[in-house]
Write a protein that holds these residues in place. Sequence first.
Motif, PDB file in Angstrom:
ATOM      1  N   VAL A  62       0.859  -1.174   0.000  1.00 55.37           N
ATOM      2  CA  VAL A  62       0.000   0.000   0.000  1.00 55.37           C
ATOM      3  C   VAL A  62       0.899   1.228   0.000  1.00 55.37           C
ATOM      4  O   VAL A  62       1.789   1.342   0.839  1.00 55.37           O
ATOM      5  N   HIS A  63       0.675   2.092  -0.970  1.00 56.65           N
ATOM      6  CA  HIS A  63       1.516   3.291  -1.073  1.00 56.65           C
ATOM      7  C   HIS A  63       0.891   4.424  -0.266  1.00 56.65           C
ATOM      8  O   HIS A  63      -0.228   4.846  -0.552  1.00 56.65           O
ATOM      9  N   LEU A  64       1.594   4.872   0.722  1.00 56.28           N
ATOM     10  CA  LEU A  64       1.097   6.007   1.506  1.00 56.28           C
ATOM     11  C   LEU A  64       2.091   7.150   1.364  1.00 56.28           C
ATOM     12  O   LEU A  64       3.224   7.037   1.827  1.00 56.28           O
ATOM     13  N   SER A  65       1.657   8.200   0.712  1.00 59.51           N
ATOM     14  CA  SER A  65       2.542   9.347   0.572  1.00 59.51           C
ATOM     15  C   SER A  65       2.205  10.348   1.667  1.00 59.51           C
ATOM     16  O   SER A  65       1.076  10.818   1.779  1.00 59.51           O
ATOM     17  N   ALA A  66       3.205  10.640   2.484  1.00 61.83           N
ATOM     18  CA  ALA A  66       2.981  11.580   3.592  1.00 61.83           C
ATOM     19  C   ALA A  66       2.492  12.916   3.045  1.00 61.83           C
ATOM     20  O   ALA A  66       1.553  13.512   3.575  1.00 61.83           O
ATOM     21  N   GLY A  93       8.059   9.718   1.508  1.00 63.26           N
ATOM     22  CA  GLY A  93       8.249  11.092   1.998  1.00 63.26           C
ATOM     23  C   GLY A  93       8.247  11.180   3.515  1.00 63.26           C
ATOM     24  O   GLY A  93       7.932  12.211   4.080  1.00 63.26           O
ATOM     25  N   PHE A  94       8.611  10.147   4.144  1.00 61.68           N
ATOM     26  CA  PHE A  94       8.607  10.102   5.602  1.00 61.68           C
ATOM     27  C   PHE A  94       9.577   9.017   6.053  1.00 61.68           C
ATOM     28  O   PHE A  94       9.610   7.972   5.416  1.00 61.68           O
ATOM     29  N   PRO A  95      10.349   9.199   7.090  1.00 63.38           N
ATOM     30  CA  PRO A  95      10.509  10.388   7.933  1.00 63.38           C
ATOM     31  C   PRO A  95      11.480  11.367   7.301  1.00 63.38           C
ATOM     32  O   PRO A  95      12.522  10.989   6.825  1.00 63.38           O
ATOM     33  N   ARG A  96      11.108  12.623   7.351  1.00 57.92           N
ATOM     34  CA  ARG A  96      11.839  13.641   6.611  1.00 57.92           C
ATOM     35  C   ARG A  96      12.804  14.444   7.458  1.00 57.92           C
ATOM     36  O   ARG A  96      13.598  15.199   6.925  1.00 57.92           O
ATOM     37  N   ASN A  97      12.662  14.360   8.773  1.00 58.22           N
ATOM     38  CA  ASN A  97      13.641  15.032   9.637  1.00 58.22           C
ATOM     39  C   ASN A  97      13.702  14.275  10.963  1.00 58.22           C
ATOM     40  O   ASN A  97      12.993  13.273  11.151  1.00 58.22           O
ATOM     41  N   LYS A  98      14.496  14.780  11.865  1.00 56.92           N
ATOM     42  CA  LYS A  98      14.689  14.052  13.128  1.00 56.92           C
ATOM     43  C   LYS A  98      13.370  13.986  13.906  1.00 56.92           C
ATOM     44  O   LYS A  98      13.040  12.967  14.514  1.00 56.92           O
ATOM     45  N   ASP A  99      12.642  15.088  13.849  1.00 59.47           N
ATOM     46  CA  ASP A  99      11.344  15.131  14.523  1.00 59.47           C
ATOM     47  C   ASP A  99      10.448  13.998  14.015  1.00 59.47           C
ATOM     48  O   ASP A  99       9.804  13.296  14.795  1.00 59.47           O
ATOM     49  N   ASN A 100      10.446  13.799  12.694  1.00 57.11           N
ATOM     50  CA  ASN A 100       9.669  12.714  12.095  1.00 57.11           C
ATOM     51  C   ASN A 100      10.131  11.361  12.642  1.00 57.11           C
ATOM     52  O   ASN A 100       9.321  10.515  13.007  1.00 57.11           O
ATOM     53  N   VAL A 101      11.442  11.180  12.701  1.00 54.17           N
ATOM     54  CA  VAL A 101      11.982   9.892  13.170  1.00 54.17           C
ATOM     55  C   VAL A 101      11.552   9.656  14.619  1.00 54.17           C
ATOM     56  O   VAL A 101      11.052   8.584  14.969  1.00 54.17           O
ATOM     57  N   ASP A 102      11.721  10.679  15.422  1.00 57.23           N
ATOM     58  CA  ASP A 102      11.401  10.527  16.843  1.00 57.23           C
ATOM     59  C   ASP A 102       9.916  10.271  17.059  1.00 57.23           C
ATOM     60  O   ASP A 102       9.520   9.418  17.848  1.00 57.23           O
ATOM     61  N   GLY A 103       9.113  11.035  16.345  1.00 56.07           N
ATOM     62  CA  GLY A 103       7.659  10.892  16.503  1.00 56.07           C
ATOM     63  C   GLY A 103       7.193   9.508  16.092  1.00 56.07           C
ATOM     64  O   GLY A 103       6.345   8.905  16.739  1.00 56.07           O
ATOM     65  N   TRP A 104       7.767   9.037  15.023  1.00 53.08           N
ATOM     66  CA  TRP A 104       7.404   7.688  14.551  1.00 53.08           C
ATOM     67  C   TRP A 104       7.790   6.647  15.601  1.00 53.08           C
ATOM     68  O   TRP A 104       7.039   5.748  15.923  1.00 53.08           O
ATOM     69  N   ILE A 113       8.751  21.297   7.332  1.00 55.85           N
ATOM     70  CA  ILE A 113       8.177  20.000   7.700  1.00 55.85           C
ATOM     71  C   ILE A 113       7.064  20.181   8.734  1.00 55.85           C
ATOM     72  O   ILE A 113       7.260  20.828   9.762  1.00 55.85           O
ATOM     73  N   VAL A 114       5.964  19.599   8.410  1.00 59.57           N
ATOM     74  CA  VAL A 114       4.788  19.648   9.293  1.00 59.57           C
ATOM     75  C   VAL A 114       5.122  18.892  10.584  1.00 59.57           C
ATOM     76  O   VAL A 114       5.823  17.880  10.530  1.00 59.57           O
ATOM     77  N   PRO A 115       4.629  19.351  11.750  1.00 53.57           N
ATOM     78  CA  PRO A 115       4.935  18.627  13.001  1.00 53.57           C
ATOM     79  C   PRO A 115       4.546  17.146  12.912  1.00 53.57           C
ATOM     80  O   PRO A 115       3.511  16.807  12.351  1.00 53.57           O
ATOM     81  N   VAL A 116       5.391  16.338  13.479  1.00 51.00           N
ATOM     82  CA  VAL A 116       5.248  14.898  13.292  1.00 51.00           C
ATOM     83  C   VAL A 116       3.941  14.340  13.855  1.00 51.00           C
ATOM     84  O   VAL A 116       3.403  13.362  13.340  1.00 51.00           O
ATOM     85  N   ALA A 117       3.421  14.980  14.884  1.00 48.54           N
ATOM     86  CA  ALA A 117       2.192  14.444  15.477  1.00 48.54           C
ATOM     87  C   ALA A 117       1.107  14.341  14.412  1.00 48.54           C
ATOM     88  O   ALA A 117       0.361  13.366  14.351  1.00 48.54           O
ATOM     89  N   ILE A 118       1.066  15.362  13.560  1.00 51.25           N
ATOM     90  CA  ILE A 118       0.048  15.381  12.517  1.00 51.25           C
ATOM     91  C   ILE A 118       0.333  14.297  11.484  1.00 51.25           C
ATOM     92  O   ILE A 118      -0.502  13.440  11.204  1.00 51.25           O
ATOM     93  N   ASN A 140     -11.374  12.294  17.238  1.00 47.35           N
ATOM     94  CA  ASN A 140     -10.582  11.413  16.390  1.00 47.35           C
ATOM     95  C   ASN A 140      -9.437  12.199  15.810  1.00 47.35           C
ATOM     96  O   ASN A 140      -8.736  11.762  14.926  1.00 47.35           O
ATOM     97  N   GLU A 141      -9.314  13.404  16.327  1.00 48.17           N
ATOM     98  CA  GLU A 141      -8.271  14.250  15.766  1.00 48.17           C
ATOM     99  C   GLU A 141      -6.918  13.845  16.313  1.00 48.17           C
ATOM    100  O   GLU A 141      -6.807  13.036  17.217  1.00 48.17           O
ATOM    101  N   LEU A 142      -5.951  14.474  15.746  1.00 50.92           N
ATOM    102  CA  LEU A 142      -4.605  14.115  16.118  1.00 50.92           C
ATOM    103  C   LEU A 142      -4.295  14.629  17.501  1.00 50.92           C
ATOM    104  O   LEU A 142      -4.552  15.777  17.826  1.00 50.92           O
TER     105      LEU A 142
END
Length: 914
Positions: free
Chosen positions: A33-37, A91-102, A65-70, A563-565
């Motif tokens: 399944v292709h999920l493009s961030a 297109g993910f994870p794109r920065n350290k914040d993305n890596v950490d959030g994931w 980069i959009v905040p990772v929580a979103i 159901n929001e982030l």
Amino acid sequence: MSFTKPNVIFVLGGPGAGKGTQCTRIAETYGYVHLSAGDLLREEAAKPASTLGKEINEHIKNGSIVPVAITCKLLENAMNNSGKQNFLIDGFPRNKDNVDGWKKALDGKVNIQCVLFFDCDEKTCVARCLERGKASGRTDDNEESLKKRIVTYNESTRPVIQFYEKENLVKRIDASNDVDKINMQRPSNRYRVSHQYSHHHSPSHDDDDIDLSPTNSYSDEKEDFKQPTGYSPIEISNELESAIRNLRPSASQRKKAKANLNVSKQKADLPQLNLTNDENFNEQNSNKENSSQDQQSRRWFPNPDIGHVDSDAFIRHNHVECSQQPVESNDQINPPALLTAYPPAGISTRPTAVVAPAGPTRSISMFVASNSSIKTVNDTNPNTRLNSTDQQTITSSTSAFQPIANLRNLLNGKSTNKSAPLLMDIPQHKALVRGQQLTKVHISHPQSPSIVYLMLHEDFNTACRLLHEMAAHPDLQRDQSPTYAFKAQVNRLCACYHEGRWFRCRITQISPDFSSATVVYLDWGMTIPMQIGPEYIRRLPNEFYAEPTCSIMCHLDGVPNTNELIPADCLSECIALLSENEYDVTVNGYDSNSGGKVILSVNGRIINDQIRQLLIPNKSMSVDDELIEQFRHELPLTVGDELKALLSSFSGKDDSFYVLLVNEDTVIIDRAMSQLQETHFSNGYTSEAPRIKTLVVARYADDGKWYRAWIKSVCIQRQQATVFFVDFGNESTVMFEDISPCPESVRTLPWLGIRVRLLDETMSHDELAAFWKIAESNYIWIKILDILKDSYIIQIKIDYTLILRQERMQILEANQGVHVGVQTLSNDQSLPTIRPSNYSDANSIVMTPSFTDPCATGNDPLIRNLFEMISNELRRLRHRINDSDEASQDRHSQLMQLLFSSVNLNNSNNSKRL
Ligand SMILES: Nc1ncnc2c1ncn2[C@@H]1O[C@H](COP(=O)(O)OP(=O)(O)O)[C@@H](O)[C@H]1O
Ligand SMILES: Nc1ccn([C@@H]2O[C@H](COP(=O)(O)OP(=O)(O)O)[C@@H](O)[C@H]2O)c(=O)n1
């Protein structure tokens, strides 16, 4: 092959490198399944109702980069919603914040197979994006945004790629080639890509293969990337590829598996048997290590904590009587091969458990306190011994926040799958009762910040007893084959094995290959994926059908059901608040569909409020009525409810208006507020502005008194806020100094102002004003006829007795023996028996009294006549809009006079004179 953990391939590369283009092809070929961030973000931003749209769009335009929580939540939701196992995350994870959030949200829950790095030089990237921009309509495919995106890529994304390189996860692909060269070479069944270590080095050959097998998570060709120019083919075997394509195990696999387990009594062709092999267990065990690292975030997924339940320890602490002997089963004599639609004799399908007011107990606290030691106890108990190789790691492919609709279906025993039969059922937990106060209640599963599964003390005892009895049941001995075959089917009840225990479960989903199922733990509330096979899922023995479910789904009253982030740190705070040993619970409502509506507290600390405080600041600060509706805090009203009320205000929008419900809460609020009048608020908002959408108390200028309100908007310059008085339904502008945080004592009481409108009756404001004249400052009784999204349709019964009592008393005194008229009532008596003369008139102000006095019934025609006249008068009054206040008041009293003179005379002639 394990399908319990989703497989993930990250796809990175510069903007325009061709990630999306290649992902589409890989997805088609390999069933990923292709999920493009980026696409998910654009989609979210495009939703009209999205509160995040503005923020996302700004980031996209700026190439930041959009905040990772979103992003992470969007990805997580998309994964959960797909119901699939293999994902290309582009297109993910794109920065350290993305890596950490994931990591925070999903580490240990997914299998990161590799990172595909589409390496393409800047010039080509820019050219491609500009070309794409001609048609894509994207706001960021222009030179200005591209400059920023390239900077972001070099500064933030490249370090991420380097990070994964150190982990030997990166597969570098030369993306400057033609589309088809990069892509799959059919029909060889090979994913042929050239991959080079760096774009500065040209590839020496270009047909290296990349293994996309879902199980081959980390390739062991470390050497590959030690040499920048080195290439090492990664074979993707046809076998593996076909395994990916055809997730259903082959007949021979099934046969082999069956032979392994020596399930002799089972039907030979049971398609759902897909037994685990050693490889899986190893993998699962290694996964378990990962997952334990992130327990905090895991709690939001199906709760693994139940694995810690130890009924023996529990029993020792609590002296619960419980048979240690295997329960005598008459299954041997009367063996239903599969459960039929008929409940076994003697088993009630109705709930039998009584919701006991929680008694004194040490159980839950002891249980929780002794959690850590439980494992050891487990190991020494032959009945419950954990065999480490037998442990099934629970990983989740289900959403952290399950849609309530599904749960509702589950609770109702409704199938989510139309073809699935409805089988014999376990009775539902006994209903909660509004107003009930419970103590020492345990949360068996916090499903989301606003939905929890509660276990009353007695439930807990029962659940533990069931665990114990199930462990002892002859059909649930894991070292023995089950006596009866079990065919997994959606909606079917079953016994599921998890960490040394069998649990009562219901199957809610089955994977297409029949290897795994999603089950809901009926007694504990959580939903967990399970491997299908007699080791893990068996027929639920008949004796376990009688006990009603031991937990009950409850909504936290006043907590937005979102159901929001929710940012990860906020989530973990919510989890902490829901991880107390035990709670005091006030039941504010109950509905068999949606469960209970409760307020949780610990030592007087209201958990609902604390969670709400955590959630609400994350919401958009824009004023939005819709949003406030989400956390408006109403009494749970249902159609048919009759309530005492006072008219309080016009809504100002249409012919709807607000009434103030009069009940015991009114008294409490009233009392608290009058206490507040006396205290001078020193903690008012003088230095800082009150936060929008928080509950406060505000001083109403007209009477100088304090009332509960929420902040609609603030004007810092003028030090003013617009507030909405929650118990009255009106708005007003108030100075900051006249606003103060809401006292705890009244914070969780429902808002007493409810918006209502009359059935089929459109009243102009003027008419409403006239109506007011009659009914204001007197109680009215309202009956809820319908519940709309923003208001209640009501029928009004004006309690004339309250208007008339005074005069009537005098009349009665003067005219002993006159029995005609309206029933007199004291304030606290039950509903007056005044009824509308007929239904269509229900909302007009035409009221006909009903008579309790037998003498009065004889005067029926007279009375009807009389009241018709009164109603005509009232109608006339309604239309005398232009009258001055005094004039209509005058009219009003005239009317009353008329009424009484007629009652007094009690004579048809006189009534005609009216
Ligand atoms: N190998 C390629 N050669 C030439 N153009 C390509 C190639 N791959 C993709 N493109 C084009 O470049 C643009 C960007 O590709 P896309 O897949 O959307 O990139 P990304 O997802 O990395 O931003 C698209 O218009 C696409 O058609
Ligand atoms: N993980 C991600 C992915 C994309 N984005 C945002 O979405 C934009 C577009 O991403 P994309 O992946 O669709 O586009 P490309 O830059 O790959 O062409 C980025 O520039 C970011 O602003 C993000 O913030 N975080």
